[in-house]
Design a protein around this motif. Structure first.
Motif, PDB file in Angstrom:
ATOM      1  N   VAL A  58       0.740  -1.019  -0.022  1.00  0.00           N
ATOM      2  CA  VAL A  58      -0.137   0.029  -0.005  1.00  0.00           C
ATOM      3  C   VAL A  58       0.828   1.292  -0.030  1.00  0.00           C
ATOM      4  CG1 VAL A  58      -1.791   1.325   1.184  1.00  0.00           C
ATOM      5  CG2 VAL A  58      -1.712  -1.111   1.369  1.00  0.00           C
ATOM      6  N   LEU A  59       0.761   1.991  -0.887  1.00  0.00           N
ATOM      7  CA  LEU A  59       1.518   3.375  -1.152  1.00  0.00           C
ATOM      8  C   LEU A  59       0.731   4.476  -0.639  1.00  0.00           C
ATOM      9  CD1 LEU A  59       4.161   4.397  -2.509  1.00  0.00           C
ATOM     10  CD2 LEU A  59       2.631   4.967  -4.376  1.00  0.00           C
ATOM     11  N   VAL A  60       1.771   5.255   0.307  1.00  0.00           N
ATOM     12  CA  VAL A  60       0.956   6.446   1.070  1.00  0.00           C
ATOM     13  C   VAL A  60       1.799   7.633   0.631  1.00  0.00           C
ATOM     14  CG1 VAL A  60       0.263   7.311   3.052  1.00  0.00           C
ATOM     15  CG2 VAL A  60       0.453   4.799   2.928  1.00  0.00           C
ATOM     16  N   ALA A  61       1.083   8.461  -0.105  1.00  0.00           N
ATOM     17  CA  ALA A  61       1.704   9.855  -0.220  1.00  0.00           C
ATOM     18  C   ALA A  61       1.446  10.905   0.766  1.00  0.00           C
ATOM     19  CB  ALA A  61       1.252   9.867  -1.599  1.00  0.00           C
ATOM     20  N   ASN A  62       2.327  11.465   1.241  1.00  0.00           N
ATOM     21  CA  ASN A  62       2.030  12.407   2.294  1.00  0.00           C
ATOM     22  C   ASN A  62       1.508  13.754   1.531  1.00  0.00           C
ATOM     23  OD1 ASN A  62       2.013  14.277   4.522  1.00  0.00           O
ATOM     24  ND2 ASN A  62       4.185  14.473   4.449  1.00  0.00           N
ATOM     25  N   GLU A  63       0.524  14.353   1.751  1.00  0.00           N
ATOM     26  CA  GLU A  63      -0.140  15.484   1.253  1.00  0.00           C
ATOM     27  C   GLU A  63       0.013  16.806   2.186  1.00  0.00           C
ATOM     28  OE1 GLU A  63      -3.760  14.513  -0.611  1.00  0.00           O
ATOM     29  OE2 GLU A  63      -2.822  13.829  -2.395  1.00  0.00           O
ATOM     30  N   GLU A  64       0.667  16.566   3.323  1.00  0.00           N
ATOM     31  CA  GLU A  64       0.994  17.577   4.310  1.00  0.00           C
ATOM     32  C   GLU A  64       1.973  18.525   3.780  1.00  0.00           C
ATOM     33  OE1 GLU A  64      -0.535  18.566   7.241  1.00  0.00           O
ATOM     34  OE2 GLU A  64      -2.164  16.900   7.132  1.00  0.00           O
ATOM     35  N   LYS A  65       2.068  19.701   4.430  1.00  0.00           N
ATOM     36  CA  LYS A  65       3.094  20.788   4.046  1.00  0.00           C
ATOM     37  C   LYS A  65       4.276  20.659   4.982  1.00  0.00           C
ATOM     38  CE  LYS A  65      -0.130  23.805   1.642  1.00  0.00           C
ATOM     39  NZ  LYS A  65      -0.571  25.252   1.467  1.00  0.00           N
ATOM     40  N   ARG A  66       4.271  19.685   5.813  1.00  0.00           N
ATOM     41  CA  ARG A  66       5.329  19.362   6.747  1.00  0.00           C
ATOM     42  C   ARG A  66       5.496  17.874   6.851  1.00  0.00           C
ATOM     43  NH1 ARG A  66       5.511  23.760  10.676  1.00  0.00           N
ATOM     44  NH2 ARG A  66       5.045  25.547   9.558  1.00  0.00           N
ATOM     45  N   TYR A  67       6.633  17.497   7.593  1.00  0.00           N
ATOM     46  CA  TYR A  67       7.057  16.186   7.749  1.00  0.00           C
ATOM     47  C   TYR A  67       5.917  15.713   8.708  1.00  0.00           C
ATOM     48  CZ  TYR A  67      11.701  15.890   5.720  1.00  0.00           C
ATOM     49  OH  TYR A  67      12.676  15.772   4.748  1.00  0.00           O
ATOM     50  N   ALA A  68       5.388  14.442   8.447  1.00  0.00           N
ATOM     51  CA  ALA A  68       4.472  13.827   9.132  1.00  0.00           C
ATOM     52  C   ALA A  68       4.493  12.390   9.038  1.00  0.00           C
ATOM     53  CB  ALA A  68       2.905  14.229   8.474  1.00  0.00           C
ATOM     54  N   ASN A  69       3.930  11.790  10.434  1.00  0.00           N
ATOM     55  CA  ASN A  69       3.826  10.253  10.477  1.00  0.00           C
ATOM     56  C   ASN A  69       2.724   9.897   9.573  1.00  0.00           C
ATOM     57  OD1 ASN A  69       5.807   9.864  12.382  1.00  0.00           O
ATOM     58  ND2 ASN A  69       4.431  10.554  13.930  1.00  0.00           N
ATOM     59  N   VAL A  70       2.895   8.831   9.209  1.00  0.00           N
ATOM     60  CA  VAL A  70       1.974   8.110   8.445  1.00  0.00           C
ATOM     61  C   VAL A  70       0.729   7.495   9.390  1.00  0.00           C
ATOM     62  CG1 VAL A  70       1.205   6.047   6.893  1.00  0.00           C
ATOM     63  CG2 VAL A  70       3.146   7.083   6.414  1.00  0.00           C
ATOM     64  N   ALA A  71      -0.430   7.813   9.139  1.00  0.00           N
ATOM     65  CA  ALA A  71      -1.322   6.996  10.072  1.00  0.00           C
ATOM     66  C   ALA A  71      -1.171   5.807  10.263  1.00  0.00           C
ATOM     67  CB  ALA A  71      -2.942   7.361   9.429  1.00  0.00           C
ATOM     68  N   LYS A  72      -1.449   5.033  11.513  1.00  0.00           N
ATOM     69  CA  LYS A  72      -1.407   3.980  11.874  1.00  0.00           C
ATOM     70  C   LYS A  72      -2.915   3.142  11.471  1.00  0.00           C
ATOM     71  CE  LYS A  72       1.719   2.869  14.923  1.00  0.00           C
ATOM     72  NZ  LYS A  72       2.500   1.711  14.126  1.00  0.00           N
ATOM     73  N   LEU A  73      -2.391   1.996  10.669  1.00  0.00           N
ATOM     74  CA  LEU A  73      -3.619   1.368  10.180  1.00  0.00           C
ATOM     75  C   LEU A  73      -4.002  -0.068  10.625  1.00  0.00           C
ATOM     76  CD1 LEU A  73      -3.116   1.966   6.268  1.00  0.00           C
ATOM     77  CD2 LEU A  73      -4.539   3.349   7.981  1.00  0.00           C
ATOM     78  N   VAL A  74      -4.807  -0.165  10.834  1.00  0.00           N
ATOM     79  CA  VAL A  74      -5.280  -1.729  10.968  1.00  0.00           C
ATOM     80  C   VAL A  74      -6.180  -2.406   9.856  1.00  0.00           C
ATOM     81  CG1 VAL A  74      -7.266  -3.263  12.273  1.00  0.00           C
ATOM     82  CG2 VAL A  74      -5.940  -1.433  13.471  1.00  0.00           C
ATOM     83  N   ALA A  75      -5.715  -3.567   9.426  1.00  0.00           N
ATOM     84  CA  ALA A  75      -6.102  -4.033   8.285  1.00  0.00           C
ATOM     85  C   ALA A  75      -6.692  -5.613   8.387  1.00  0.00           C
ATOM     86  CB  ALA A  75      -4.857  -4.261   7.335  1.00  0.00           C
TER      87      ALA A  75
END
Length: 733
Positions: A475-492
């Motif tokens: 699963v590819l996640v693209a950060n669309e924030e304007k700052r450095y950010a943690n990727v949301a932690k997911l349950v699958a």
């Protein structure tokens, strides 16, 4: 009813009540003309008495208030002088008399005691008050205008009397705006919103009052008291939010929110709004104005996709239900709702402090957790926040209808009654609780502040084991924030076509992702051998801890099973904001020749492969190149690359493995390191020594071997590349 004249009648725009005629001392309502679509009204005089040939007096704004000190009547005497000379009011007075003949002492408001002269061509308004007995009603009263005449025995000459009409109540009708004088400033007032919430103990009236300064100078709002009065005559105080030290500049509009509580056993039909002023010098609470509120309206309710509004002491909010879902979780199900709360007003608002519960088939109540965004401090004008509501039920429990009841906790933590207030209801049938499944080529946008990102499925792979198979989805996640950010932690979870649910683990990235950067999450799930993986879909959601907080990102593996440890702030207890993708076909491409083998985030290429045997030590040699996608972060924990020499006659299978995490150059590396340890870059003459003492006895049988490359993950393997080669010779490519 209150005698009033209407000017420029217009249809009301909102279901609100008139809140007008607020008086500061002697400041009483003036003629009003609304230009906002509401009825504009002017308080009409009860009657008129001529003072002389060029002046007259009118009685206006008669109000009566009953409190612990008895009944207090206030009224205004408007004196108009149309002549060319000043009129001295010292020569006149007004008496308050019951229709049975009883007289009540009338006193002028302290701030009007110096208004002794009515200049030529002007109107002067004078305010009075009087205390009457409990048995007296407004319709029992009349006003007698006198002129002092010392030639008469009682020194009074009656100029005329003005009775209060039998149907007079002193209550302004609903549906109008009105301009009033507050401390000498003309203000247009109206109720912009009236709602009636409730909890187990109280009905909770809430009024949003708009105050527009239509004068040419600023006003600091006086301190008034507000209350609601029921049709039975019970009065309950209301708190005025935003009134203290409120300054309203010319042509500016400000909001004041009034909130209160009425015992649930008391009828709220026909509520009136009461405005009073406390005269500390006189130790008296005097009535200022009364306004009829419309029939009680409960807070709005709606369904998925509908926008509804609710108010509290802070202001007006708009809520939209994006969807309600039933999600798998171990041996339970999660009921979750996704809402957007917006501030469409002109001022900033705090994020509402919500709680709530689900009601199944109007009978079974299930307490829920409300998840609020951790990185939002407030709601600016025009902004929105996402709220998630979640609760657990047995997965075997069936119901036909689901209702979500949202409540708000009192903002004042010191209040005696902390019972939450019902503010919203959303309802949906059970059959629409499924999460929509997007095409495998689609993407999903997460809009939570601080976690704005876009998700898409890149590939699905299969790793084989002895009794189970491991499937992974990248699963590819693209950060669309304007700052450095943690990727949301997911349950699958992986869900099969027959409805079977397989819990999955998510291998998160450890570090924050830069603006515009990407991360690749590895979602893995172990299935029994022979399980049909075709037609599966991947269900994802934001991880939530047991205390109702979004679990922070930052590395490790999360799972919705108890046998996997998470390195996040806390273990997920449930998940919210679900989204799903159909999974693509398994991509297990095997490279031959060994060029551009994908081992995300690395790509491996190998050529010039050869073996040698010396002093009973087998050496494998080759040239290699490892490149890295530096724009995409990937966690390589637990992932290995395995090199296997498998004799085609089955005489020997020799293996060597290394972790993908070892590909990164180290500060301790020597110039020869890349000849014995795989590193990112391009190198020649890499060699591996494999102890194999008995291989010398099989030399005559060794002809060819398969050079196989596997990726190993969680004890399962997938073949990623293979070539045939001759023992103890070097390939040309």
């Amino acid at each position: 009813m209150l005698a009033m004249t209407k000017s420029r009648k217009r249809a009301p725009l909102v279901m609100t009540a008139l809140l007008a005629a607020v008086l500061a001392g002697s400041a009483l309502p003036a003629a009003a003309f609304a230009d906002d679509g509401r009825d504009a009204i002017t308080a009409a005089a009860l009657g008129r008495v001529d003072l002389n040939g060029s002046s007259y007096a009118e009685v206006k704004q008669v109000n009566m208030l009953s409190d612990q000190n008895g009944k207090v009547v206030t009224f205004t005497l408007s004196v108009t002088n149309t002549g060319g000379k000043d009129v001295s009011f010292i020569d006149y007075w007004v008496r308050l008399i019951s229709k049975s003949g009883a007289q009540f002492t009338v006193k002028m408001m302290p701030q009007d005691k110096d208004k002794n002269t009515i200049p030529a061509g002007s109107t002067q308004e004078l305010s009075f008050y009087s205390t009457v007995n409990e048995a007296t009603s407004l319709s029992d009263l009349k006003f007698r205008i006198i002129k002092w005449d010392f030639t008469l025995d009682n020194f009074e000459r009656t100029l005329g009397e003005i009775p209060v009409p039998d149907d007079f109540t002193g209550v302004a009708p609903a549906g109008s705006s009105q301009t009033v004088k507050l401390s000498g400033t003309n203000m247009s007032l109206y109720v912009d919103k009236f709602t009636l919430g409730k909890n187990e103990k109280y009905s909770l009236p809430n009024v949003k009052l708009k105050l527009e300064n239509v004068d040419n100078h600023s006003l600091t709002m006086p301190a008034y008291q507000f209350a609601v009065r029921t049709s039975q005559g019970y009065t309950y105080p209301m708190e005025a939010k935003g009134l203290k030290d409120l300054v309203i500049n010319p042509q500016e509009t400000k909001d004041v929110t009034l909130s209160g509580s009425v015992p649930i056993s008391v009828s709220t039909d026909g509520l009136q709004l009461v405005i009073t002023q406390n005269l500390a010098d006189l130790k008296l609470n005097v009535p200022i104005a009364f306004f009829q509120l419309p029939a009680a309206n409960q807070q709005d309710s709606g369904g998925a996709g509908e926008e509804v509004q609710f108010t509290d002491e802070n202001g007006l909010y708009t809520a939209k239900m994006n969807g309600m879902y039933r999600l798998p979780w171990e041996d339970q199900d999660i009921l979750t709702a996704d809402l957007t709360v917006s501030n469409n007003g002109s001022d900033s608002l705090p994020v509402p402090n919500m709680s709530g519960y689900f009601l199944l088939d109007d009978a079974v109540k299930v307490e829920a957790k409300v998840v609020t965004p951790a990185k939002v401090l407030g709601m600016a004008k025009g902004s929105s926040v996402g709220l998630q509501v979640a609760a657990k039920v047995p997965y075997t429990y069936e119901f036909k209808k689901l209702k979500l009841v949202l409540q708000e906790k009192p903002a004042d933590k010191t209040a005696a009654d902390q019972t939450p207030v019902d503010v919203l209801e959303f309802e949906t049938p059970a059959e629409v609780l499924n999460v929509p499944i997007s095409d495998s080529a689609a993407s999903f946008a997460l809009t939570d502040p601080g976690y704005r990102s876009k998700f898409s499925v890149q590939a699905m792979r299969k790793y084989e084991g002895k009794s189970t198979d491991l499937y992974t989805a990248e699963v590819l996640v693209a950060n669309e924030e304007k700052r450095y950010a943690n990727v949301a932690k997911l349950v699958a979870n992986l869900r099969a076509a027959d409805g079977t649910v397989y819990p999955a683990s998510v291998l998160d990235v450890k570090d924050k992702v830069g603006p515009g950067g990407k991360a690749l999450l590895i979602v893995s799930c172990v299935l029994p051998k022979g399980a049909n993986a075709s037609g599966m879909n991947l269900l994802l959601g934001e991880a939530v801890s047991s205390d109702g907080k979004v679990v922070s990102g930052g590395g490790g593996s999360t799972s919705n099973t108890n046998n996997t440890t998470t390195t996040a702030t806390s273990d997920p207890d449930m998940y919210v904001k679900p989204f799903a993708f159909w999974l693509p076909q398994v991509n297990n491409e095997v490279k031959t020749p060994l060029k551009d083998i994908p081992l995300a985030p690395y790509t491996l290429s190998i050529d010039h492969i050869g073996t040698s045997l010396e002093n009973r030590v087998l050496t494998l040699k080759f040239d290699y190149e490892i490149t890295k996608d530096t724009g995409t972060q990937v966690n390589t924990e637990g992932r290995k690359v395995v090199f296997q020499l498998n004799d085609t006659n089955g005489l020997r299978a020799i293996e060597w493995s290394t972790d993908l995490s070892s590909f990164e150059p180290q500060s301790s590396d020597s110039p020869d390191t890349a000849q014995t340890k795989l590193r990112v870059g391009q190198y020649k003459g890499f060699h591996i020594s494999l102890n194999n003492e008995d291989l010398i006895y099989k030399l005559s049988f060794l002809k060819e071997y398969d050079f196989n490359i596997y990726e190993e993950f969680q004890g399962h393997r997938r073949l990623v590349g293979t070539v045939k080669n001759t023992w103890f010779a070097y390939s040309q490519d």
